[in-house]
Every structure is written in C-alpha cells, then in structure tokens.
Design a protein around this motif. Structure first.
Motif, PDB file in Angstrom:
ATOM      1  N   LEU A 279     -65.361  43.278  81.812  1.00  0.00           N
ATOM      2  CA  LEU A 279     -64.430  43.413  82.997  1.00  0.00           C
ATOM      3  C   LEU A 279     -65.241  43.791  84.273  1.00  0.00           C
ATOM      4  N   HIS A 280     -64.840  43.123  85.437  1.00  0.00           N
ATOM      5  CA  HIS A 280     -65.462  43.692  86.796  1.00  0.00           C
ATOM      6  C   HIS A 280     -64.607  44.762  87.498  1.00  0.00           C
ATOM      7  N   CYS A 281     -65.099  46.003  87.620  1.00  0.00           N
ATOM      8  CA  CYS A 281     -64.291  46.987  88.115  1.00  0.00           C
ATOM      9  C   CYS A 281     -64.936  47.586  89.461  1.00  0.00           C
ATOM     10  N   ALA A 282     -64.213  47.734  90.512  1.00  0.00           N
ATOM     11  CA  ALA A 282     -64.500  48.195  91.446  1.00  0.00           C
ATOM     12  C   ALA A 282     -64.726  49.778  91.423  1.00  0.00           C
ATOM     13  N   ARG A 283     -65.701  50.152  92.365  1.00  0.00           N
ATOM     14  CA  ARG A 283     -66.248  51.513  92.255  1.00  0.00           C
ATOM     15  C   ARG A 283     -65.210  52.342  92.468  1.00  0.00           C
ATOM     16  N   THR A 284     -64.140  52.127  93.084  1.00  0.00           N
ATOM     17  CA  THR A 284     -62.939  52.730  93.875  1.00  0.00           C
ATOM     18  C   THR A 284     -62.028  53.323  92.569  1.00  0.00           C
ATOM     19  N   ARG A 285     -62.040  52.314  91.438  1.00  0.00           N
ATOM     20  CA  ARG A 285     -61.269  52.423  90.393  1.00  0.00           C
ATOM     21  C   ARG A 285     -61.876  53.563  89.404  1.00  0.00           C
ATOM     22  N   ILE A 286     -63.005  53.910  89.794  1.00  0.00           N
ATOM     23  CA  ILE A 286     -63.817  54.940  88.735  1.00  0.00           C
ATOM     24  C   ILE A 286     -63.135  56.364  89.247  1.00  0.00           C
ATOM     25  N   HIS A 287     -62.640  57.036  88.373  1.00  0.00           N
ATOM     26  CA  HIS A 287     -62.160  58.450  88.489  1.00  0.00           C
ATOM     27  C   HIS A 287     -63.307  59.365  88.411  1.00  0.00           C
ATOM     28  N   GLY A 288     -64.247  59.338  87.591  1.00  0.00           N
ATOM     29  CA  GLY A 288     -65.153  60.013  87.358  1.00  0.00           C
ATOM     30  C   GLY A 288     -65.931  59.961  85.853  1.00  0.00           C
ATOM     31  N   GLY A 289     -66.741  60.845  85.351  1.00  0.00           N
ATOM     32  CA  GLY A 289     -67.281  60.656  84.106  1.00  0.00           C
ATOM     33  C   GLY A 289     -66.168  60.828  82.895  1.00  0.00           C
ATOM     34  N   TRP A 290     -66.245  60.074  81.934  1.00  0.00           N
ATOM     35  CA  TRP A 290     -65.365  60.372  80.880  1.00  0.00           C
ATOM     36  C   TRP A 290     -65.479  61.630  80.191  1.00  0.00           C
ATOM     37  N   ALA A 291     -64.302  62.425  80.002  1.00  0.00           N
ATOM     38  CA  ALA A 291     -64.166  63.482  79.382  1.00  0.00           C
ATOM     39  C   ALA A 291     -63.028  63.484  78.144  1.00  0.00           C
ATOM     40  N   ASP A 292     -63.099  64.129  77.372  1.00  0.00           N
ATOM     41  CA  ASP A 292     -62.557  64.068  75.936  1.00  0.00           C
ATOM     42  C   ASP A 292     -60.980  64.204  76.255  1.00  0.00           C
ATOM     43  N   PRO A 293     -60.573  65.276  77.025  1.00  0.00           N
ATOM     44  CA  PRO A 293     -59.216  65.522  77.452  1.00  0.00           C
ATOM     45  C   PRO A 293     -58.478  64.250  78.126  1.00  0.00           C
TER      46      PRO A 293
END
Length: 122
Positions: free
Chosen positions: A87-101
């Motif tokens: 998929l092509h994801c806009a950087r505005t859709r990135i919430h942050g680094g993945w965290a287990d919670p």
C-alpha cells in the motif's frame, strides 16, 4: 479468546488478576496513544485506519524513510503475517513508531477484517 471484565468498576473487594491485567493493558494503550513515539524511519509504524483504529505497518526493505508516500504492508500485530499487499501510505497517516499496546486498537485484535479498499493516501 479475549478475557472480558468480570465486574463493574464500582465493585467492592480486590480486583481479579485477569481484571488487573486488562486494566493495565488498557492504561498502557491510552498512554501510548496520547504520546506516540516518533517514527525514526526504522522499524514498524502505527498507521491510522479510520477514526480510532491503528494498524501495524512494515515499510518495504528498500524503502527510503523520507519518502512520501511510504510503501508498506499491513501486518498482523501478533503473528506478523501480511494482511495486505503493498500500500502507499501518506506520511500524515503515520501515528508514530509501532508499540505493543497499540494491538488493542487493531482490527485483528477485535476479530474484524480490514476495510475493503483501504485508502491511505490522505
């Protein structure tokens, strides 16, 4: 199967250990959601899907971190199997680094399929 709360939050007496674990996981998810770790361009990302949902995304191995849009694959948070193609994801859709919670907010954890025709472009 997911454990559910066994009593109301106003009950008397000590909490059941399973309830304590569920409350601790929920509190960790809220804290991580409120203060996301910035994505450094390495590792998995938390991608916003819909209003409240997050999914685990893994950028392609040859992907440059500063690229916009970012090419990634959504993966299951527990089994790490691919849920989508590229998929092509806009950087505005990135919430942050993945965290287990964050796994509590994924479609996979809730037992739901991903929405058909996911558009991560905006």
């Amino acid at each position: 199967m997911t454990a559910r709360f066994r009593r109301c939050g106003h009950g008397s007496g000590p909490m059941h250990p399973g309830d304590q674990k569920a409350v601790a996981e929920f509190a960790a998810m809220l804290a991580a959601r409120e203060r996301p770790a910035p994505w450094t361009g390495r590792g998995d990302v938390a991608v916003r899907i819909g209003e409240r949902g997050l999914e685990r995304g893994r950028p392609l191995p040859d992907q440059q971190p500063e690229t916009d849009p970012l090419a990634l694959v959504l993966i299951h948070p527990d089994t790490e199997t691919a849920l989508t193609g590229t998929l092509h994801c806009a950087r505005t859709r990135i919430h942050g680094g993945w965290a287990d919670p964050y796994r509590l907010l994924t479609h996979a954890f809730a037992g739901r399929a991903l929405p058909v025709g996911i558009d991560l472009s905006a």
